[in-house]
Design an enzyme around this catalytic site. Sequence first.
Site, PDB file in Angstrom:
ATOM      1  N   ARG A 216       0.738  -1.268  -0.128  1.00 22.76           N
ATOM      2  CA  ARG A 216      -0.427   0.118   0.068  1.00 22.76           C
ATOM      3  C   ARG A 216       1.232   1.159   0.070  1.00 22.76           C
ATOM      4  O   ARG A 216       0.435   2.451   0.452  1.00 22.76           O
ATOM      5  CB  ARG A 216      -1.204   0.328   1.463  1.00 22.76           C
TER       6      ARG A 216
ATOM      7  N   ARG B 251      -3.328   6.525   1.068  1.00 20.58           N
ATOM      8  CA  ARG B 251      -4.198   7.584   2.184  1.00 20.58           C
ATOM      9  C   ARG B 251      -3.263   8.812   3.042  1.00 20.58           C
ATOM     10  O   ARG B 251      -3.859   9.327   3.446  1.00 20.58           O
ATOM     11  CB  ARG B 251      -4.916   7.016   2.551  1.00 20.58           C
TER      12      ARG B 251
ATOM     13  N   ARG C 113      -7.148  10.904  -5.996  1.00 20.07           N
ATOM     14  CA  ARG C 113      -8.419  10.399  -5.430  1.00 20.07           C
ATOM     15  C   ARG C 113      -9.396  11.297  -5.342  1.00 20.07           C
ATOM     16  O   ARG C 113     -10.144  10.574  -6.296  1.00 20.07           O
ATOM     17  CB  ARG C 113      -7.778   9.961  -4.407  1.00 20.07           C
TER      18      ARG C 113
ATOM     19  N   ASP D 249      -6.837  -2.555  -6.940  1.00 19.35           N
ATOM     20  CA  ASP D 249      -7.438  -3.247  -6.029  1.00 19.35           C
ATOM     21  C   ASP D 249      -7.703  -4.837  -5.985  1.00 19.35           C
ATOM     22  O   ASP D 249      -8.224  -4.813  -7.211  1.00 19.35           O
ATOM     23  CB  ASP D 249      -8.738  -2.793  -6.078  1.00 19.35           C
TER      24      ASP D 249
ATOM     25  N   TYR E  43     -14.642 -12.278   0.031  1.00 22.36           N
ATOM     26  CA  TYR E  43     -15.362 -11.397  -0.178  1.00 22.36           C
ATOM     27  C   TYR E  43     -17.189 -11.202  -0.778  1.00 22.36           C
ATOM     28  O   TYR E  43     -17.659 -10.496  -0.890  1.00 22.36           O
ATOM     29  CB  TYR E  43     -14.603 -10.324  -0.685  1.00 22.36           C
TER      30      TYR E  43
END
Length: 355
Positions: A27, A31, A40, A77, A154
């Site tokens: 990652r 963020r 973003r 992703d 998921y």
Amino acid sequence: MTELKNDRFLRALQRQPVDVTPVWMMRQAGRYLPEYRATRARAGDFMGLCMNPELACEVTLQPLERYPLDAAILFSDILTIPDAMGLGLYFEEGEGPRFRKPVRTAADIEALPIPDPEKDLGYVMEAVKTIRRELNGRVPLIGFAGSPWTLATYMIEGGSSKDFRRAKALAFDQPELMHLLLDKLAQSVTTYLNGQILAGAQAIQIFDTWGGALSHDGYREFSLAYMQRIVSSLIREHEGRPVPVILFTKNGAPWLPEIADSGADAVGLDWTVDIGTVRKQIGDRVALQGNMDPSVLYASPARIRAEVEAILASYGSGPGHVFNLGHGITPQVDPANAGAFIEAVHELSARYHAG
């Protein structure tokens, strides 16, 4: 083919000599970086960012502008494959990923298509090509996918889960249905990763985020067996170079010898194991990637440096180590601390590669 200016990451994965231990962060485009948050915001939302090859390239390169990292990783992703299967991926603020059409029945599973990388996931292939062009040989590009078991959790739960109640119930009660789903996902992941390699990815990581939630035998049956199948079907040489493969199972300590025998070139480690102990156990067969606790990045630069030194000392001298966090960097980390981490790896590791 553009000549690689820095190939120590690829060399380390093949357990070849390097000058310093290579480092990248899971990652690393994320963020914690203000420039990422700005891009973003321009994209509108997370999926808008993933599906725009130019913006995906922009955020992939952002951490390389700040830090002397030894690899870039495609910004995407793991849930792009289920989305391409028609499950309707979306993200809720503070809630993570969700699917509009979770997979719950035999009919749901039987109806799932195998996505075509070029047609159904062409935006990812275009992002890989764009990033490779813009990198211009600076560092290698890592492509990735989620493991079949992780994707299945998921898809069945409809999003994130604490106990994987529905997924485990299907595995225990209707294993033939779970295997049908995992088989389709293994096919999909294989074609997707081979598409990334043909588009320009120079190494591959399979993220088995939730394999460690399985029982001892369940892991072998529902997770590792399918990752082995994928590894055996990947393109392992492209553009005149080997394409190394990294398997990373979070909480995978009980199965490390079996993961090392999977055919992968490297095993990713979380922070729950001692890397020196693991090196004695399996390090003669594969390279090791890891494994600092990401939370150490909340500490002072001096403490970060001490932790880096401890992990380097535990691994010891010689090749075969790619330094990384034991999981992804978290959003609240100060970017300066990430810089102190990367600087410490390069500076302190040189003496472990001398001579």
